[in-house]
Design an enzyme around this catalytic site. Structure first.
Site, PDB file in Angstrom:
ATOM      1  N   ASP A 132      12.285  13.468   2.072  1.00  0.00           N
ATOM      2  CA  ASP A 132      11.614  14.201   3.144  1.00  0.00           C
ATOM      3  C   ASP A 132      11.668  13.426   4.454  1.00  0.00           C
ATOM      4  O   ASP A 132      12.104  12.262   4.479  1.00  0.00           O
ATOM      5  CB  ASP A 132      10.152  14.499   2.754  1.00  0.00           C
ATOM      6  CG  ASP A 132       9.403  13.275   2.239  1.00  0.00           C
ATOM      7  OD1 ASP A 132       9.951  12.158   2.310  1.00  0.00           O
ATOM      8  OD2 ASP A 132       8.262  13.426   1.782  1.00  0.00           O
ATOM      9  N   ASN A 154      -3.415  14.171  -2.746  1.00  0.00           N
ATOM     10  CA  ASN A 154      -3.682  15.575  -3.096  1.00  0.00           C
ATOM     11  C   ASN A 154      -2.658  16.114  -4.103  1.00  0.00           C
ATOM     12  O   ASN A 154      -2.580  17.315  -4.326  1.00  0.00           O
ATOM     13  CB  ASN A 154      -3.738  16.455  -1.838  1.00  0.00           C
ATOM     14  CG  ASN A 154      -2.408  16.509  -1.094  1.00  0.00           C
ATOM     15  OD1 ASN A 154      -1.437  15.885  -1.516  1.00  0.00           O
ATOM     16  ND2 ASN A 154      -2.360  17.245   0.000  1.00  0.00           N
ATOM     17  N   HIS A 159       0.605  15.895  -3.764  1.00  0.00           N
ATOM     18  CA  HIS A 159       1.875  16.365  -3.196  1.00  0.00           C
ATOM     19  C   HIS A 159       3.036  15.512  -3.681  1.00  0.00           C
ATOM     20  O   HIS A 159       2.887  14.325  -3.976  1.00  0.00           O
ATOM     21  CB  HIS A 159       1.820  16.526  -1.673  1.00  0.00           C
ATOM     22  CG  HIS A 159       1.888  15.275  -0.850  1.00  0.00           C
ATOM     23  ND1 HIS A 159       1.299  15.183   0.392  1.00  0.00           N
ATOM     24  CD2 HIS A 159       2.486  14.072  -1.047  1.00  0.00           C
ATOM     25  CE1 HIS A 159       1.540  13.989   0.907  1.00  0.00           C
ATOM     26  NE2 HIS A 159       2.252  13.296   0.049  1.00  0.00           N
ATOM     27  N   GLU A 183       3.245  20.434  -0.438  1.00  0.00           N
ATOM     28  CA  GLU A 183       1.785  20.375  -0.443  1.00  0.00           C
ATOM     29  C   GLU A 183       1.217  21.344  -1.482  1.00  0.00           C
ATOM     30  O   GLU A 183       1.943  22.214  -1.990  1.00  0.00           O
ATOM     31  CB  GLU A 183       1.264  20.749   0.955  1.00  0.00           C
ATOM     32  CG  GLU A 183       1.711  19.809   2.077  1.00  0.00           C
ATOM     33  CD  GLU A 183       0.896  18.515   2.144  1.00  0.00           C
ATOM     34  OE1 GLU A 183       0.383  18.044   1.099  1.00  0.00           O
ATOM     35  OE2 GLU A 183       0.779  17.958   3.252  1.00  0.00           O
TER      36      GLU A 183
HETATM   37  C1  GLP Z   1       4.177  10.340   1.715  1.00  0.00           C
HETATM   38  C2  GLP Z   1       5.507  10.852   1.146  1.00  0.00           C
HETATM   39  C3  GLP Z   1       5.471  11.024  -0.362  1.00  0.00           C
HETATM   40  C4  GLP Z   1       4.837   9.807  -1.026  1.00  0.00           C
HETATM   41  C5  GLP Z   1       3.460   9.619  -0.490  1.00  0.00           C
HETATM   42  C6  GLP Z   1       2.685   8.496  -1.172  1.00  0.00           C
HETATM   43  O1  GLP Z   1       3.264  11.358   1.963  1.00  0.00           O
HETATM   44  N1  GLP Z   1       5.883  12.088   1.742  1.00  0.00           N
HETATM   45  O2  GLP Z   1       6.794  11.213  -0.837  1.00  0.00           O
HETATM   46  O3  GLP Z   1       4.830   9.998  -2.419  1.00  0.00           O
HETATM   47  O4  GLP Z   1       3.577   9.346   0.899  1.00  0.00           O
HETATM   48  O5  GLP Z   1       2.772   7.310  -0.482  1.00  0.00           O
HETATM   49  P1  GLP Z   1       2.095   5.945  -0.951  1.00  0.00           P
HETATM   50  O6  GLP Z   1       3.015   5.377  -1.956  1.00  0.00           O
HETATM   51  O7  GLP Z   1       2.032   5.148   0.315  1.00  0.00           O
HETATM   52  O8  GLP Z   1       0.760   6.276  -1.506  1.00  0.00           O
END
Ligand code: GLP
Length: 231
Positions: free
Chosen positions: A63, A131, A133, A138
């Site tokens: 993404d 959440n 995602h 989402e």
């Molecule tokens: C972002 C990304 C996700 C990732 C999430 C968790 O929102 N779009 O792909 O899984 O962060 O990140 P972290 O590992 O910092 O909790």
């Protein structure tokens, strides 16, 4: 689903690095899927410490923030350059949705075409948001979704705001691989580490519906969950 229970986040990230290296080395002609965020930073550091040399020539990012310049420190393209390409001396290409050939209205379709042409991916690294995602799919995302532009939820904006100078510079939209796009990978290495993710994991397993995108992955035959949680 295969479950690897670990004692700490560091242990989980080291295990993910080992599994990622093994799977991608077995299929050097297949591309891989990379992810971003704090959890993945530890995986990439472990790969660098292990002296991992990528044999694959293409990688796909999950993404990207909509409309962000790859020169911005907050762009996922930039993050992957700093945390993956440079420390591992990766000579291949990272395809990032919304960037380069995949910018503009036709970008998501072009991204889907390329991933179908070069894929399937041998392995996709995945984390989750608080959440539930997956990438930027989402809550409420269709389990059959493809790469597209999405609006970020307030909860995601709140948790990712720490990386930006303030609300004015935080994007409200992103380009993300869809849940069905992600599921085309042969193996999914899913890291769910830390108490903040416990509610989402438990909800996905006990009430698997579209309110928790993580639930879309549970029937994938190549899913491996790495967790330090007793959900
Ligand atoms: C972002 C990304 C996700 C990732 C999430 C968790 O929102 N779009 O792909 O899984 O962060 O990140 P972290 O590992 O910092 O909790």
């Amino acid at each position: 689903m295969k479950i690897h229970r670990v004692k700490s986040a560091g242990q989980g990230q080291a295990l993910a690095a080992e599994l990622f290296a093994g799977i991608s080395d077995e299929s050097p002609d297949s591309p891989v899927g990379l992810a971003t965020g704090g959890t993945m930073s530890g995986v990439y550091s472990a790969l660098a410490t292990d002296g991992f040399c990528p044999k694959f020539s293409d990688a796909f990012a999950l993404d990207e923030y909509q409309g962000i310049s790859p020169a911005s420190e907050n762009s996922y393209a930039n993050e992957l350059t700093r945390k993956f390409t440079e420390p591992l001396n990766f000579q291949g290409k990272i395809h990032v949705p919304g960037q380069g050939d995949y910018a503009g209205q036709q970008g998501p379709k072009q991204f889907e075409k390329t991933i179908t042409k070069l894929g399937p991916l041998s392995v996709q690294l995945l984390g989750i948001g608080v959440n539930g995602h997956i990438a930027f799919n989402e809550p409420g995302s269709s389990f059959y979704s493809k790469t597209r532009v999405v609006e970020l939820h307030q909860e995601t904006i709140k948790s990712n705001l720490v990386y930006f100078d303030g609300p004015a510079s935080m994007p409200t939209h992103a380009v993300t691989q869809g849940l069905s796009t992600i599921k085309q990978a042969s193996k999914l290495l899913l890291l769910v580490l830390g108490e903040a993710k416990e509610f989402a994991l438990s909800k996905a397993i006990n009430y698997p519906d579209e309110s928790t995108p993580l639930a879309a992955l549970l029937d994938h035959p190549g899913l491996e969950l790495i967790t330090d949680l007793n959900y």
